[in-house]
Scaffold this motif. Sequence first.
Motif, short mmCIF file in Angstrom:
data_model
loop_
_atom_site.label_atom_id
_atom_site.label_comp_id
_atom_site.label_asym_id
_atom_site.label_seq_id
_atom_site.Cartn_x
_atom_site.Cartn_y
_atom_site.Cartn_z
N GLY A 248 31.07 -44.07 -56.41
CA GLY A 248 29.95 -44.21 -55.49
C GLY A 248 30.32 -43.57 -54.16
O GLY A 248 31.47 -43.63 -53.73
N PHE A 249 29.35 -42.94 -53.53
CA PHE A 249 29.55 -42.34 -52.22
C PHE A 249 28.82 -43.21 -51.20
O PHE A 249 27.62 -43.48 -51.36
N VAL A 250 29.54 -43.64 -50.19
CA VAL A 250 28.97 -44.57 -49.21
C VAL A 250 29.29 -44.11 -47.80
O VAL A 250 30.24 -43.35 -47.57
N ILE A 251 28.47 -44.55 -46.86
CA ILE A 251 28.81 -44.43 -45.45
C ILE A 251 29.50 -45.73 -45.06
O ILE A 251 28.88 -46.79 -45.02
N ALA A 252 30.80 -45.65 -44.85
CA ALA A 252 31.57 -46.82 -44.43
C ALA A 252 31.51 -46.93 -42.92
O ALA A 252 31.38 -45.92 -42.21
N PRO B 229 38.58 -48.69 -41.59
CA PRO B 229 39.59 -49.27 -40.71
C PRO B 229 39.17 -49.19 -39.24
O PRO B 229 38.44 -48.27 -38.84
N PRO B 230 39.64 -50.13 -38.43
CA PRO B 230 39.22 -50.17 -37.02
C PRO B 230 39.93 -49.18 -36.12
O PRO B 230 39.75 -49.22 -34.90
N SER B 231 40.73 -48.28 -36.68
CA SER B 231 41.51 -47.33 -35.87
C SER B 231 40.61 -46.55 -34.91
O SER B 231 39.54 -46.07 -35.29
N VAL B 232 41.07 -46.42 -33.67
CA VAL B 232 40.29 -45.67 -32.67
C VAL B 232 40.26 -44.18 -32.99
O VAL B 232 39.43 -43.45 -32.45
N GLN B 233 41.16 -43.72 -33.85
CA GLN B 233 41.21 -42.30 -34.19
C GLN B 233 40.12 -41.92 -35.19
O GLN B 233 39.84 -40.74 -35.37
N GLN B 234 39.49 -42.90 -35.82
CA GLN B 234 38.44 -42.61 -36.78
C GLN B 234 37.07 -42.84 -36.15
O GLN B 234 36.91 -43.69 -35.28
N ASN C 219 41.80 -47.98 -51.17
CA ASN C 219 42.58 -47.23 -50.19
C ASN C 219 41.68 -46.63 -49.10
O ASN C 219 40.63 -46.05 -49.40
N LEU C 220 42.10 -46.81 -47.84
CA LEU C 220 41.42 -46.29 -46.66
C LEU C 220 40.11 -46.99 -46.36
O LEU C 220 39.32 -46.52 -45.54
N PHE C 221 39.87 -48.13 -47.04
CA PHE C 221 38.86 -49.08 -46.58
C PHE C 221 39.61 -50.21 -45.87
O PHE C 221 40.84 -50.23 -45.83
N SER C 222 38.88 -51.16 -45.33
CA SER C 222 39.49 -52.24 -44.57
C SER C 222 38.73 -53.52 -44.85
O SER C 222 37.69 -53.51 -45.52
N TRP C 223 39.27 -54.64 -44.36
CA TRP C 223 38.51 -55.89 -44.45
C TRP C 223 38.90 -56.81 -43.31
O TRP C 223 40.00 -57.32 -43.25
N ALA D 143 36.74 -59.71 -42.08
CA ALA D 143 35.46 -60.37 -42.37
C ALA D 143 34.72 -60.81 -41.11
O ALA D 143 33.50 -60.68 -41.02
N ALA D 144 35.45 -61.28 -40.10
CA ALA D 144 34.77 -61.78 -38.91
C ALA D 144 34.06 -60.68 -38.14
O ALA D 144 33.10 -60.92 -37.42
N GLU D 145 34.52 -59.43 -38.30
CA GLU D 145 33.93 -58.33 -37.56
C GLU D 145 32.80 -57.66 -38.33
O GLU D 145 32.07 -56.85 -37.78
N GLY D 146 32.64 -57.95 -39.60
CA GLY D 146 31.72 -57.19 -40.43
C GLY D 146 30.28 -57.65 -40.31
O GLY D 146 29.87 -58.63 -40.91
N SER D 147 29.49 -56.95 -39.53
CA SER D 147 28.07 -57.29 -39.41
C SER D 147 27.26 -56.67 -40.54
O SER D 147 26.18 -57.14 -40.87
#
Length: 343
Positions: A248-252, A276-281, A320-324, A326-330
Amino acid sequence: MKGMLEWRLVVAIPELCIVGGSNCLLSQGWVRQLKAVNQEAFEIRNLSIGAATSLIGIYRILNGEIPNGSIVIWEYAINEANHHKSGQSAETLFYYLDWFLELCALRDISVLPLLFWNLDEQLSNKPSQYRREINRRFASRGLEPIDFGPKLKEFAGEKKQDVKALYRDRAHYKLGTGFPRRIALQVFGNLRAARIPQRLTSFAGRELRLLRPEVLETGRFKNSILDAGIYDFSAPIRIRAKGKLLAGFVIAAKTGGAVDVFVDEHNIGAFSVQSPPSVQQPDRLLKHLVFWSNGVAPIEVEREIDISRSRSEEKPIVQNLFSWHAAEGSGEQDALVAILIES
């Protein structure tokens, strides 16, 4: 002669498409260097996306972004090696690579593969299963990749530099060292070696398709490297399908959530679509979900695929290269782009 019509000979400039990862997107990296030495011999289109694998190359072809008869530079090895190290099976990585090459063969697209190495691989004497097999995979399709693993060591020897000094971090070559220009010169000099891949008899009669819901898009995701219709997860999504569910192709999104995926009313799992919450992404970017793994055949779909916002309190599958977090996920900015089916 006065009044005589003047005829101009218009010669089409060959199109060169680059599909790869973030090393292809650096502001003064090898692609910029290639454009400098190109001198309008080719029209260059950079279709690269950070952290991508051959799956994104498949998406680009099926979405009509790579013209028939063009030349493609494939540069996913460093990302695929990272995905393999993080748990994705070599079997799935090579299956998608084989399909990418098959699609190129069907469209008379010539391919020149580039093999970049991350720093850990460059310093290791124990190549992974992916590295041990990647050259053979290309050779079996009549292609000869440019392997920059040994070439970087040669360059370091010439410049009397430590190999580490040629890396910005573990996954990116350092700018200003001269090595990105060496890559560009090597690529430009080897473009005549690009070949249309040989077909695989095992793929005869098979087809890959991008499937989308039979409803209006809820919006578009657009930036300098992608323009795609999207379907947000605020309401359940249904896609009628028959075949093997590959990806599946998604907009993360950094504020993304998780989704439940049902095949013919059977829940195959909850998957994070949070980046991921990295500021570089960037806050939102195109990523792919893989729905099968080593030793397990792809899931057969008979009627439909349903995707809905997950209400489970348990941690979802985090690829891989996703994140979790939960408290931040709106879940307000993640979305579906398409499903990949083999039939």
